[in-house]
Scaffold this motif. Structure first.
Motif, PDB file in Angstrom:
ATOM      1  N   UNK A 233      10.267 -11.209   6.136  1.00  0.00           N
ATOM      2  CA  UNK A 233       8.710 -10.888   5.903  1.00  0.00           C
ATOM      3  C   UNK A 233       7.920  -9.877   6.691  1.00  0.00           C
ATOM      4  N   UNK A 234       8.511  -9.385   7.743  1.00  0.00           N
ATOM      5  CA  UNK A 234       7.978  -8.166   8.307  1.00  0.00           C
ATOM      6  C   UNK A 234       8.236  -7.115   7.709  1.00  0.00           C
ATOM      7  N   UNK A 235       9.376  -7.061   6.978  1.00  0.00           N
ATOM      8  CA  UNK A 235       9.691  -5.743   6.219  1.00  0.00           C
ATOM      9  C   UNK A 235       8.695  -5.601   4.957  1.00  0.00           C
ATOM     10  N   UNK A 236       8.560  -6.857   4.398  1.00  0.00           N
ATOM     11  CA  UNK A 236       7.655  -6.794   3.238  1.00  0.00           C
ATOM     12  C   UNK A 236       6.310  -6.541   3.829  1.00  0.00           C
ATOM     13  N   UNK A 237       5.738  -6.926   4.670  1.00  0.00           N
ATOM     14  CA  UNK A 237       4.473  -6.401   5.188  1.00  0.00           C
ATOM     15  C   UNK A 237       4.317  -4.924   5.225  1.00  0.00           C
ATOM     16  N   UNK A 238       5.449  -4.518   6.070  1.00  0.00           N
ATOM     17  CA  UNK A 238       5.720  -3.037   6.288  1.00  0.00           C
ATOM     18  C   UNK A 238       5.682  -2.284   4.898  1.00  0.00           C
ATOM     19  N   UNK A 239       6.357  -2.789   3.919  1.00  0.00           N
ATOM     20  CA  UNK A 239       6.755  -1.846   2.690  1.00  0.00           C
ATOM     21  C   UNK A 239       5.511  -1.923   1.942  1.00  0.00           C
ATOM     22  N   UNK A 240       4.584  -3.153   2.095  1.00  0.00           N
ATOM     23  CA  UNK A 240       3.103  -3.269   1.193  1.00  0.00           C
ATOM     24  C   UNK A 240       2.087  -2.125   1.675  1.00  0.00           C
ATOM     25  N   UNK A 241       2.339  -1.635   2.875  1.00  0.00           N
ATOM     26  CA  UNK A 241       1.381  -0.774   3.557  1.00  0.00           C
ATOM     27  C   UNK A 241       1.082   0.501   2.790  1.00  0.00           C
ATOM     28  N   UNK A 242       2.671   1.070   2.520  1.00  0.00           N
ATOM     29  CA  UNK A 242       2.506   2.584   1.845  1.00  0.00           C
ATOM     30  C   UNK A 242       1.879   2.362   0.475  1.00  0.00           C
ATOM     31  N   UNK A 243       2.118   1.630  -0.632  1.00  0.00           N
ATOM     32  CA  UNK A 243       1.556   1.726  -1.722  1.00  0.00           C
ATOM     33  C   UNK A 243       0.211   1.208  -1.795  1.00  0.00           C
ATOM     34  N   UNK A 244      -0.288   0.475  -0.927  1.00  0.00           N
ATOM     35  CA  UNK A 244      -1.708   0.015  -0.781  1.00  0.00           C
ATOM     36  C   UNK A 244      -2.662   0.950  -0.378  1.00  0.00           C
ATOM     37  N   UNK A 245      -2.115   1.855   0.842  1.00  0.00           N
ATOM     38  CA  UNK A 245      -2.927   2.710   1.244  1.00  0.00           C
ATOM     39  C   UNK A 245      -3.064   3.862   0.358  1.00  0.00           C
ATOM     40  N   UNK A 246      -1.780   4.129  -0.195  1.00  0.00           N
ATOM     41  CA  UNK A 246      -1.885   5.144  -1.242  1.00  0.00           C
ATOM     42  C   UNK A 246      -2.898   5.023  -2.362  1.00  0.00           C
ATOM     43  N   UNK A 247      -2.940   3.768  -3.018  1.00  0.00           N
ATOM     44  CA  UNK A 247      -3.850   3.340  -3.815  1.00  0.00           C
ATOM     45  C   UNK A 247      -5.259   3.514  -3.340  1.00  0.00           C
ATOM     46  N   UNK A 248      -5.602   3.128  -2.165  1.00  0.00           N
ATOM     47  CA  UNK A 248      -6.734   3.082  -1.373  1.00  0.00           C
ATOM     48  C   UNK A 248      -7.174   4.500  -1.423  1.00  0.00           C
ATOM     49  N   UNK A 249      -6.310   5.543  -1.069  1.00  0.00           N
ATOM     50  CA  UNK A 249      -6.543   7.004  -0.899  1.00  0.00           C
ATOM     51  C   UNK A 249      -7.165   7.514  -2.294  1.00  0.00           C
ATOM     52  N   UNK A 250      -6.322   7.012  -3.533  1.00  0.00           N
ATOM     53  CA  UNK A 250      -6.446   7.671  -4.653  1.00  0.00           C
ATOM     54  C   UNK A 250      -7.735   7.340  -5.237  1.00  0.00           C
ATOM     55  N   UNK A 251      -8.135   5.881  -5.127  1.00  0.00           N
ATOM     56  CA  UNK A 251      -9.363   5.351  -5.734  1.00  0.00           C
ATOM     57  C   UNK A 251     -10.066   4.890  -4.634  1.00  0.00           C
ATOM     58  N   UNK A 252     -11.218   5.558  -4.218  1.00  0.00           N
ATOM     59  CA  UNK A 252     -12.020   5.151  -3.128  1.00  0.00           C
ATOM     60  C   UNK A 252     -12.760   3.918  -3.450  1.00  0.00           C
ATOM     61  N   UNK A 253     -12.864   3.758  -4.753  1.00  0.00           N
ATOM     62  CA  UNK A 253     -13.694   2.357  -5.147  1.00  0.00           C
ATOM     63  C   UNK A 253     -13.016   1.145  -4.497  1.00  0.00           C
ATOM     64  N   UNK A 254     -11.632   1.436  -4.554  1.00  0.00           N
ATOM     65  CA  UNK A 254     -10.870   0.166  -4.022  1.00  0.00           C
ATOM     66  C   UNK A 254     -11.044   0.105  -2.616  1.00  0.00           C
ATOM     67  N   UNK A 255     -11.204   1.339  -1.918  1.00  0.00           N
ATOM     68  CA  UNK A 255     -11.332   1.081  -0.454  1.00  0.00           C
ATOM     69  C   UNK A 255     -12.454   0.481  -0.009  1.00  0.00           C
ATOM     70  N   UNK A 256     -13.526   0.711  -0.995  1.00  0.00           N
ATOM     71  CA  UNK A 256     -15.166   0.150  -0.846  1.00  0.00           C
ATOM     72  C   UNK A 256     -14.709  -1.554  -1.090  1.00  0.00           C
ATOM     73  N   UNK A 257     -13.843  -1.903  -1.805  1.00  0.00           N
ATOM     74  CA  UNK A 257     -13.712  -3.307  -1.970  1.00  0.00           C
ATOM     75  C   UNK A 257     -12.701  -4.059  -0.725  1.00  0.00           C
ATOM     76  N   UNK A 258     -12.484  -3.167   0.210  1.00  0.00           N
ATOM     77  CA  UNK A 258     -11.738  -3.504   1.554  1.00  0.00           C
ATOM     78  C   UNK A 258     -10.256  -3.432   1.241  1.00  0.00           C
ATOM     79  N   UNK A 259      -9.690  -2.832   0.158  1.00  0.00           N
ATOM     80  CA  UNK A 259      -8.307  -2.732  -0.046  1.00  0.00           C
ATOM     81  C   UNK A 259      -7.807  -1.590   0.895  1.00  0.00           C
TER      82      UNK A 259
END
Lengths: 396, 249, 315
Positions: A233-259
Motif C-alpha cells: 500500500x505504501x508503494x502504491x501511494x508513492x507511485x501515484x504521486x508522480x503521475x498525479x503531480x505531473x497531471x497537476x503541473x500539466x493542467x493548472x485547472x486540475x490543481x485548482x480542483x485540489x489535485x
C-alpha cells in the motif's frame, strides 16, 4: 454408517451438564496465566513529562492479592458454578480498568502537571487474560441464556470512563488536549474510507456485472485487481504521486480542483484501487456462481434478461458480494491510516506523529481507535450480511 | 484470508519465475534505477547509502525470517488446535486470526513500538503476527478438510495418531497450507515497507524519505523494487505451491 | 477365531449393541446383516476397537483384544470400508504398502507383495502400480482397497459395506472376484451389509441383527428354511428362496446325466436364471456347459426340493 466412536468433548461433565466445546478448560487456563503474570508485573509507568523515560510502579500488596484472586476466579467459577463464569470474567475486566484508574491517580498525585502515568505491561497482560476469560465464558455458556454475562463488563467500564475515574491515564490526558482535532481526524479517516469505498462501488459494481458475463474479461479484470493487491500500500501511494503531480503541473485547472501529488487526491485514488479488488473479485465470483439450473428455470418461466438479473442473479449473489464489500471496508481503514504519510490526514496522523516523537500515548491515540474502527465496521457489515442473507433465505 | 491454491494448467510456462527476478536484478544494477527516475528528480542524480541491493537484502531477510518464525509457530499451532476434543481452542484461534485480519497492519506495527522500541524488532513482531494469519487459517482449514473416512481407514489400519498426522493429514493439508505461506510471504513484503516508519530500514526507507522530501523519484525507486520483490516471491512460491505433490517415499 | 462375549455399546441411555454373544468360525465369511441402525457397524468397529465396547469383551484367537495396543491389534486385522478410503496423495502401490511399511517390512518384500496382491485382485501391476486413486473407477478403487487390507496377510478381514458404493454392474463383478479370492485364501471374514442378496451370495454364515441384538445366526439355508422369528422371515422376504437361487451358480446343482437334446446354459449362470430358462423353453432339464464342454444336467426337481423345504418351514 452407525454412530462413530469419537470420544465426546473432553470438558463435558467436568464443568457443565450441557454440551460444551472440548478444551474450554484449556482456554480458561490460558486466560488465567496472563492475568497472574499481569498482576505481578509493573502496572503503571510514571514519567516526569510525556517524552522522558520513567519509573515502573507495581500494584500495592493488597491489590496484588486481590488481582491473584480475580485471575483465578473465572477458572474456579467454571468448575463450581459454570453458569456464572461470564460474571467472574467481567469482574476481572472491570477490576483491570478500575485498578488502572486508582493507580494512575495515585501516581500523578503530588507530581508536576506535566507528569504522565501510562498503563505498563501488567495492565495489558491483565486485559489480555480477562478478554480471553470472557471469550472462554462465552464458549462455556453459549447454548444458555447466561451467555450475556460475558458482556456484563460493558456498562461498568463505560461508567468508569464517563465518571472521570480514568482521567489520570496518560492516553486520556493526551486525548483531552487533542480533543476537537482528534474528532476531526477521526472524521477525516471515516471520510477517506467512505469516499474510497463509494468510488470503488461506483466503478466496481458495473464492472463486475459487465465482466461476469464474459469469460476473458473476467480473467483480465481479476488478474489486474490481483496485481494491484500485490503492490504494498505504501508503494502504491508513492507511485501515484508522480503521475498525479505531473497531471497537476500539466493542467493548472486540475490543481485548482485540489489535485496534486500529495494530499487527499492520491490517497483517494489508492484507496479506491485497493477497495476495487475484493469488490470485483467477490462480485464476479458470486455472479458467476449462480447455478445454471436456476438460471435455466428462470428463463424457462419467461423472465427477461433484466428480470433475470434483478430477481435471480443479484439476490443470489448478494451475500457473497457483500462480504467482499466488508473486506474492502476493513482493508481501507488500514490503508487510510498509512495515507496520513502523504498528508491525507486521518488517525494515521497520530501514529506517525507518535512514532516521530517516540510518544507512546500518541501512537495509542491513533492505533487503538483505528483498530476499533476496523473491528466495529467488520461487525456491523457482518450483521448486515446476516440480515440480508436471512432476507433472501440463504445463510452466509 | 483463506486462500485456495490457484488452479493452473501445469503446461503453462511460469514466465513470472524468470521475468520478475530478472527485472529485479536489472534494477539493482548500479546506476540503473537512478538513471531511470532522473526525469522525476529535477535532473538530480540519486545516490543511495546504504546501496539499493543492501536495502533489498535487508527487506528480503526480514520477510524470510518472519516467514520462518511463522512456520515454526503456525504449523504446530494449526495441528494442536485441530486435534479432536479441542474445539474451544480452535474457536479461540480462529477468533484471534480473524482479529489479526481485521486490525490494520499499521496499527499492529505501531503498537509493537512501545513494547520493543524502534528498529527491526517491532517490525519483525508485526510481520510475524500478521504473517501468522493466513498460515494458521489455511493450516486449520487444510487439516479440517481431510475427510473423516480417510482418517477412519488410517486408524483401522493401525496407524498411531502421530503416524496419521505425518502420513495422511499433513500431506493432504499441504497444498492449502503452502498457499497460506505464499500469501503470508507476499503480503509481508508490503507490510515490511511500512516498517521503515519504525526504523526497520529496507525498501520502505526510500519511500518514506521520498515522501517527506517530496521527491517522487526516490519514492518510485522504493516502490518499484518492493513491487518487483513481491512479484518475484509470489512467482517463486507459486512454483512450489502448484507443483504436483511429490510421492512420499 | 473371533468371539464376542456379552458385548455392549451404549450412547447415553441408548444401546447400539446389547448383550451380543457370537462366534465367527475360522476361515469362513460371516455376513453381519440387518436394517440400518441395527448395530452391525458398531459391532464390527468394536472388533478392531475403533469403537470401544461399553461392556463385554472380544476374544481374538482366545486372547482378549483389550490386552493389545489398539494400533497393534488393527495392523493384524484387514479393514475395508464403503468409502474405500484410499489415500489420494499416495499411488496405488504406496496405498497397498501402507501396513507392511507400518510393520517395518523391507522394501523388496513389500514391493513383491504389492505386485502379488494387485494380481490377486485382478489389476495388472505394471498398469496400476503408479496410478493415483483419482485415476481409478469405483470398482478398481475398491479392488485396491481389498488388496490394501490383505497386504500384511492378516488372518481376519473386517469389511464394512465394502461394495455398497458401487454401481450394480461393478458390485456384481467385484462380489464374484471377492468370492473367488476368499475361496483361495480362506480368511476369517466379517462382512457388514444391509443387502440380503449380498449376504446370501457371499456368506458362509449370516448373523442377522435387529435393534442391537442377534436375531438369528446360521447358514443361509438355516435362515431361509428355519427362520427363528417372524422378524427373520419378514426381513428376508417372501421370495427368499428365489433370492438364494439367484446367489448360487447353476453348476452347484448339476448332476451327471445325458445332456443330449436339452437346452444349453453356461455353468456361470445363476440358478434363478436357469429356472427362468426352463420355464421359457418348457423343459424340466437343462444341459450345463463349462467352456462349451458338457458338465451334466440340471433338473427342475433339484431346484424345487429347496422350494418345497422352504414352504414346509414357513407353514
Amino acid at each position: 454408517m452407525s454412530v462413530s466412536g469419537q470420544p465426546g468433548a473432553g470438558v463435558r461433565g467436568a464443568y457443565a451438564p450441557w454440551s460444551v466445546p472440548g478444551g474450554t478448560g484449556t482456554v480458561l487456563v490460558l486466560a488465567t496465566l496472563p492475568m497472574l503474570a499481569g498482576t505481578l508485573l509493573p502496572w503503571v509507568l510514571l514519567r516526569p513529562n510525556r517524552l522522558a523515560p520513567g519509573d515502573s510502579l507495581r500494584l500495592p500488596p493488597a491489590l496484588v492479592g486481590a488481582g491473584l484472586l480475580l485471575a483465578a476466579l473465572p477458572l474456579l467459577t467454571a468448575r463450581l458454578f459454570p453458569r456464572l463464569t461470564g460474571l467472574a470474567a467481567s469482574l476481572a475486566v472491570v477490576a483491570g480498568f478500575w485498578a488502572l484508574g486508582t493507580q494512575t491517580q495515585a501516581a500523578v498525585a503530588g507530581q508536576a502537571p506535566f507528569a504522565r502515568a501510562s498503563a505498563a505491561s501488567g495492565v495489558w497482560l491483565f486485559w489480555l487474560g480477562a478478554g480471553i476469560a470472557t471469550y472462554g465464558a462465552g464458549l462455556l455458556t453459549r447454548s444458555r441464556p447466561e451467555r450475556w454475562l460475558a458482556w456484563a463488563w460493558g456498562p461498568p467500564v463505560a461508567a468508569l470512563f464517563l465518571s472521570g475515574h480514568l482521567n489520570a491515564w496518560s492516553v486520556l490526558i493526551e486525548g483531552r488536549s487533542e480533543g476537537p482535532r482528534w474528532v476531526q481526524e477521526l472524521g477525516q479517516h471515516l471520510r477517506l474510507v467512505g469516499e474510497g469505498l463509494g468510488l470503488a462501488l461506483l466503478i466496481g459494481v458495473p464492472l463486475a456485472v459487465w465482466a461476469s458475463g464474459r469469460e476473458r474479461a473476467a480473467g483480465t479484470v481479476l488478474g489486474a485487481a490481483n496485481a494491484v493487491q500485490t503492490l504494498p500500500s505504501l508503494a502504491l501511494l508513492g507511485l501515484l504521486i508522480a503521475p498525479l503531480s505531473a497531471l497537476a503541473n500539466a493542467f493548472p485547472a486540475l490543481r485548482a480542483l485540489g489535485i496534486s501529488g500529495i494530499g487527499v487526491a492520491p490517497a483517494l485514488t489508492a484507496l479506491t484501487l485497493y477497495a476495487l479488488l475484493p469488490i470485483l473479485r467477490n462480485g464476479v465470483v458470486a455472479l458467476r456462481g449462480v447455478p445454471s439450473g436456476t438460471l435455466d428455470a428462470a428463463r424457462g418461466m419467461g423472465m427477461t434478461p433484466a428480470q433475470l438479473f434483478w430477481r435471480v442473479r443479484l439476490p443470489l449473489a448478494l451475500p457473497v458480494w457483500l462480504s467482499g464489500v466488508r473486506q474492502a471496508a476493513v482493508l481501507l481503514v488500514g490503508v487510510a491510516a498509512v495515507a496520513a504519510l502523504i498528508g491525507a490526514g486521518g488517525l494515521g496522523t497520530y501514529i506517525f506523529k507518535g512514532l516521530q516523537s517516540a510518544a507512546t500515548d500518541l501512537i495509542l491515540l491513533g492505533a487503538v481507535p483505528a483498530a476499533l474502527l476496523a473491528l466495529g465496521l467488520d461487525a456491523a457489515l457482518r450483521g448486515l450480511e446476516r440480515l440480508l442473507g436471512r432476507h433472501f433465505g440463504r445463510g452466509p | 484470508m483463506t486462500s485456495v491454491p490457484a488452479s493452473r494448467r501445469p503446461s503453462r510456462v511460469p514466465w513470472g519465475v524468470i521475468v520478475w527476478p530478472a527485472l529485479l536484478a536489472f534494477c539493482l544494477l548500479p546506476g540503473v534505477l537512478p538513471r531511470l527516475v532522473q526525469p522525476l528528480t529535477a535532473g538530480e542524480r540519486l545516490t543511495f547509502e546504504p546501496p539499493l541491493w543492501q536495502l533489498t537484502l535487508t527487506h528480503l531477510g526480514l520477510v524470510l525470517l518472519a516467514t520462518g518464525v511463522v512456520l515454526l509457530i503456525g504449523v504446530p499451532l494449526a495441528v494442536v488446535v485441530t486435534r479432536p476434543g479441542r474445539e474451544a481452542l480452535r474457536h479461540l484461534t480462529e477468533t484471534l486470526v480473524g482479529l489479526g485480519q481485521t486490525v490494520p497492519t499499521f496499527a499492529v506495527l505501531a503498537l509493537a513500538v512501545p513494547a520493543l522500541g524502534f528498529g527491526w524488532a517491532p517490525t519483525l513482531l508485526g510481520l510475524i503476527v500478521y504473517g501468522l494469519v493466513p498460515v494458521v487459517s489455511n493450516g486449520v482449514a487444510g487439516l479440517l478438510s481431510v475427510e473423516g473416512h480417510l482418517l477412519d481407514a488410517a486408524r483401522g489400519m493401525g496407524m498411531s495418531p502421530w503416524q496419521r498426522l505425518q502420513r495422511v493429514e499433513l500431506p493432504l493439508a499441504l497444498p492449502v497450507l503452502l498457499a497460506g505461506v505464499r500469501t503470508s510471504t507476499v503480503y509481508n513484503v508490503g507490510t515490511a515497507t511500512i516498517g521503515a516508519a519504525l526504523g526497520a530500514g529496507g525498501l520502505g526507507a526510500p519511500i518514506i524519505n521520498g515522501l517527506s522530501q517530496q521527491n517522487p523519484g526516490l519514492v518510485l525507486v522504493g516502490a518499484v523494487l518492493a513491487a518487483l520483490l513481491a512479484l518475484s516471491l509470489d512467482a517463486l512460491l507459486g512454483l512450489v505451491v502448484s507443483s504436483p505433490l511429490s510421492p512420499a517415499e | 477365531m473371533i468371539e464376542l462375549q456379552h458385548l455392549e455399546r451404549r450412547y447415553g441411555d441408548a444401546y447400539a449393541v446389547r448383550d451380543l454373544n457370537l462366534k465367527f468360525p475360522e476361515g469362513e465369511l460371516t455376513a453381519l446383516l440387518g436394517p440400518s441402525g441395527c448395530g452391525k457397524t458398531t459391532t464390527l468397529r468394536m472388533i478392531n476397537r475403533l469403537t470401544e465396547p461399553s461392556a463385554g469383551r472380544v476374544l481374538l484367537g482366545g486372547r482378549d483384544t483389550r490386552d493389545l495396543r489398539p494400533e497393534e491389534l488393527r495392523r493384524g486385522l484387514g479393514y475395508v470400508i464403503q468409502q474405500i478410503g484410499l489415500f489420494p496423495h499416495l499411488t496405488v502401490a504406496q496405498n497397498v504398502a501402507t501396513v507392511p511399511e507400518l510393520l517395518g517390512w523391507d522394501r523388496r518384500r513389500t514391493a513383491r507383495r504389492v505386485d502379488d496382491l494387485l494380481e490377486l485382485v485382478g489389476l495388472d501391476p505394471a498398469v496400476y502400480r503408479a496410478k493415483k486413486p483419482g485415476e481409478l473407477s469405483g470398482g478398481q478403487a475398491q479392488r485396491v482397497g481389498v488388496a490394501r487390507a490383505l497386504a500384511a496377510d492378516p488372518p481376519v478381514l473386517l469389511m464394512d459395506e465394502p461394495f455398497g458404493a458401487l454401481d450394480p454392474l461393478a458390485r456384481d463383478r467385484l462380489q464374484d472376484a471377492f468370492k473367488d479370492i476368499q475361496q483361495r485364501l480362506r480368511k476369517t471374514v466379517v462382512l457388514v451389509t444391509h443387502d440380503i442378496d449380498e449376504a446370501l451370495r457371499l456368506g458362509d454364515r449370516i448373523a442377522l441383527m435387529h435393534a442391537g441384538t442377534l436375531a438369528q445366526f446360521g447358514t443361509p439355508d438355516d435362515l431361509i428354511h428355519r427362520p427363528a422369528s417372524p422378524f427373520v422371515r419378514h426381513f428376508l422376504g417372501e421370495d427368499a428362496v428365489l433370492r438364494q437361487l439367484a446367489g448360487r451358480a447353476a453348476a452347484e446343482f448339476v448332476r451327471p446325466g445325458d445332456p443330449a437334446g436339452l437346452p444349453r446354459i453356461a455353468d456361470t449362470l445363476d440358478a434363478r436364471s436357469a429356472l427362468g430358462v426352463m420355464l421359457r423353453e418348457g423343459s424340466d432339464a437343462l444341459a450345463v456347459l463349462r467352456e462349451g464342454v458338457p458338465l451334466g444336467v440340471l433338473r427342475w426337481d433339484d431346484l424345487r426340493v429347496r422350494e418345497a423345504q422352504a414352504r414346509k418351514a414357513q407353514a
